[in-house]
Design a protein around this motif. Structure first.
Motif, mmCIF file in Angstrom:
data_model
loop_
_atom_site.group_PDB
_atom_site.id
_atom_site.type_symbol
_atom_site.label_atom_id
_atom_site.label_comp_id
_atom_site.label_asym_id
_atom_site.label_seq_id
_atom_site.Cartn_x
_atom_site.Cartn_y
_atom_site.Cartn_z
ATOM 1 N N ASN A 130 0.811 -1.234 0.144
ATOM 2 C CA ASN A 130 -0.067 0.206 -0.145
ATOM 3 C C ASN A 130 1.035 1.241 0.008
ATOM 4 N N ALA A 131 1.780 1.257 0.763
ATOM 5 C CA ALA A 131 2.815 2.318 0.725
ATOM 6 C C ALA A 131 3.519 2.500 -0.427
ATOM 7 N N VAL A 132 4.016 1.473 -1.246
ATOM 8 C CA VAL A 132 4.670 1.554 -2.440
ATOM 9 C C VAL A 132 3.856 2.268 -3.600
ATOM 10 N N ILE A 133 2.324 1.776 -3.515
ATOM 11 C CA ILE A 133 1.470 2.209 -4.421
ATOM 12 C C ILE A 133 1.224 3.695 -4.142
ATOM 13 N N GLN A 134 1.135 3.953 -2.851
ATOM 14 C CA GLN A 134 0.652 5.531 -2.757
ATOM 15 C C GLN A 134 2.065 6.456 -3.167
ATOM 16 N N ARG A 135 3.328 5.889 -3.038
ATOM 17 C CA ARG A 135 4.480 6.542 -3.592
ATOM 18 C C ARG A 135 4.467 6.462 -4.896
ATOM 19 N N PHE A 136 3.939 5.538 -5.664
ATOM 20 C CA PHE A 136 3.731 5.436 -7.186
ATOM 21 C C PHE A 136 2.905 6.729 -7.482
ATOM 22 N N ASP A 137 1.988 7.203 -6.969
ATOM 23 C CA ASP A 137 1.082 8.198 -7.361
ATOM 24 C C ASP A 137 1.903 9.457 -7.059
ATOM 25 N N VAL A 138 2.591 9.565 -5.859
ATOM 26 C CA VAL A 138 3.242 10.820 -5.541
ATOM 27 C C VAL A 138 4.236 11.066 -6.406
ATOM 28 N N VAL A 139 5.057 10.123 -6.661
ATOM 29 C CA VAL A 139 6.355 10.344 -7.419
ATOM 30 C C VAL A 139 6.035 10.526 -8.943
ATOM 31 N N GLY A 140 5.211 9.559 -9.322
ATOM 32 C CA GLY A 140 5.037 9.381 -10.847
ATOM 33 C C GLY A 140 3.729 10.017 -11.355
ATOM 34 N N VAL A 141 2.548 9.673 -10.858
ATOM 35 C CA VAL A 141 1.385 10.284 -11.605
ATOM 36 C C VAL A 141 1.180 11.711 -11.434
ATOM 37 N N ARG A 142 1.365 12.274 -10.065
ATOM 38 C CA ARG A 142 1.243 13.522 -10.003
ATOM 39 C C ARG A 142 2.291 14.383 -10.598
ATOM 40 N N ALA A 143 3.531 13.919 -11.067
ATOM 41 C CA ALA A 143 4.544 14.484 -11.737
ATOM 42 C C ALA A 143 4.394 14.595 -13.120
ATOM 43 N N LEU A 144 3.347 13.821 -13.759
ATOM 44 C CA LEU A 144 3.176 13.970 -15.200
ATOM 45 C C LEU A 144 3.136 15.419 -15.697
ATOM 46 N N GLY A 145 2.105 16.185 -14.876
ATOM 47 C CA GLY A 145 2.155 17.461 -15.706
ATOM 48 C C GLY A 145 3.330 18.377 -15.794
ATOM 49 N N ILE A 146 4.070 18.516 -14.597
ATOM 50 C CA ILE A 146 5.076 19.531 -14.751
ATOM 51 C C ILE A 146 6.241 18.730 -15.364
ATOM 52 N N VAL A 147 6.455 17.157 -15.497
ATOM 53 C CA VAL A 147 7.499 16.710 -16.254
ATOM 54 C C VAL A 147 7.204 16.732 -17.744
ATOM 55 N N GLY A 148 5.892 16.883 -18.352
ATOM 56 C CA GLY A 148 5.485 16.718 -19.569
ATOM 57 C C GLY A 148 5.527 18.478 -20.017
ATOM 58 N N LEU A 149 5.347 19.222 -19.267
ATOM 59 C CA LEU A 149 5.438 20.772 -19.703
ATOM 60 C C LEU A 149 6.799 21.102 -19.723
ATOM 61 N N MET A 150 7.697 20.846 -18.814
ATOM 62 C CA MET A 150 9.250 20.882 -18.871
ATOM 63 C C MET A 150 9.699 20.352 -20.127
#
Length: 370
Positions: free
Chosen positions: A150-170
């Motif tokens: 559960n902790a690993v999947i939560q970090r998937f969301d924080v590190v990966g999914v929520r970073a898609l916007g800023i990483v994509g724009l950059m």
């Protein structure tokens, strides 16, 4: 010297000129004695307090200041009075108003030495912490039931999914900049078509993964340090150890695992978005149609460039996560340490990522992946 005779007088004692205080010295009785003593220019070689009765802090300060100004010792004081004088004197340590400036060369050498020592200690601590993480990972491999998915999947969301916007724009903007600057320079030689080569190889091989790693270090590495640092201050980590829960297994490994897995995906995503950005500019500024652009990308970019980016990404992810967690676990003392360690985590991670990227560049050239 002219002072009230019931307070202080000059007299010879055993052949030595002494300034002898008598009576009670308190805020209610000293009157104008402080002003009179401040202008004293006599030849006293000691202050005799054998005739003094009650002394409060004002009287003790007056005695201490007089002895300090005329540079003499105090004798004959009762133990309580002597202790009071020492106490009021302790809050007024001697200071050099205009200290001699330090030698600039010695100061520089001192700063370099301190920085080098700190760097060596930090590197040694980071290596030790990495070893603890590896040992915990091997332990979890033998007991997979202890893995906190559960902790690993939560970090998937924080590190990966929520970073898609800023990483994509950059990445999109980086692709635009590479294409624009490349086209300007190559136009001088009539070779604008090679802008496609520049965008494709540079983004897939280097900038896609590198810029993503820097973004993740600033975004997630700092968050790891701040989260664990706050938990350290609030003694949550100590409480976990008390109840038999390993902080490495519960807090560090999920963050490391999530970052190692997500960074290759984010890096590949960033490279693709950067190529799209370069394709848009090539279409607008160079009249290269998208179909032609992407066909050319497939022709000029070897598959080894993709492999290079995918090999580097998990290593960068491990460095970022371990550095952030290590700095967070080093927090102690006060809340100011959280900010200091968070900054150190970001700087350390970015520095190590860039250094490793340079080593990877040499290594892949050496094995023929150039």
């Amino acid at each position: 010297m002219t002072v009230p005779s019931d307070f202080v007088e000059e007299m010879m004692e055993d052949g030595v000129m002494a300034l002898r205080f008598s009576g009670d010295l308190s805020i209610a009785t000293v009157d104008d004695l402080p002003e009179r003593l401040s202008s004293y220019e006599g030849d006293a070689q000691k202050i005799d307090l054998s005739g003094v009765g009650y002394v409060d802090t004002v009287g003790a300060w007056l005695i201490y200041r007089t002895a300090r100004d005329i540079r003499v010792e105090i004798v004959g004081a009762e133990p309580a009075v002597d202790q009071l004088i020492r106490t009021v004197g302790g809050v007024d340590p001697p200071t050099d108003v205009r200290p001699d400036p330090p030698n600039p060369i010695l100061r520089i050498l001192n700063d370099v030495g301190e920085s080098t020592t700190l760097a060596i200690k930090t590197f040694a601590g980071l290596v030790g912490f990495f070893g603890a993480v590896v040992a915990a990972a091997l332990s979890l491999m033998r007991h997979p039931g202890r893995i906190r998915w559960n902790a690993v999947i939560q970090r998937f969301d924080v590190v990966g999914v929520r970073a898609l916007g800023i990483v994509g724009l950059m990445s999109f903007l980086i692709g635009l900049v590479i294409a624009q600057q490349g086209a300007v320079q190559l136009r001088q030689f009539g070779a604008e078509v090679f802008t496609v080569n520049l965008v494709g190889r540079l983004t897939l091989r280097e900038l896609g993964v590198l810029m993503t790693a820097i973004m993740v270090a600033g975004r997630s590495g700092s968050a790891f340090a701040a989260q664990l640092g706050t938990m350290k201050l609030t003694e949550e980590i100590d409480a976990m150890r008390t109840i038999g829960v390993s902080p490495i297994e519960a807090l560090v490994l999920p963050r490391v695992l999530a970052t190692v897995i997500m960074l290759p995906l984010l890096g590949f995503y960033a490279s693709i978005v950067a190529i799209i950005g370069g394709g848009v500019l090539s279409w607008v500024a160079l009249d290269i149609p998208p179909a032609t652009f992407f066909t050319r990308i497939r022709e000029v970019v070897p598959i080894t460039d993709v492999y290079v980016g995918l090999v580097k990404a998990p290593v960068f992810g491990a460095i970022i996560a371990v550095s952030g967690c290590y700095q967070g676990m080093q927090v102690k003392g006060n809340a100011e340490q959280v900010g200091f360690r968070t900054t150190a985590a970001v700087v350390q991670a970015i520095f190590m990522v860039i250094v490793l990227d340079a080593f990877f560049a040499v290594f892949f050239t050496w094995i023929g992946w150039s």
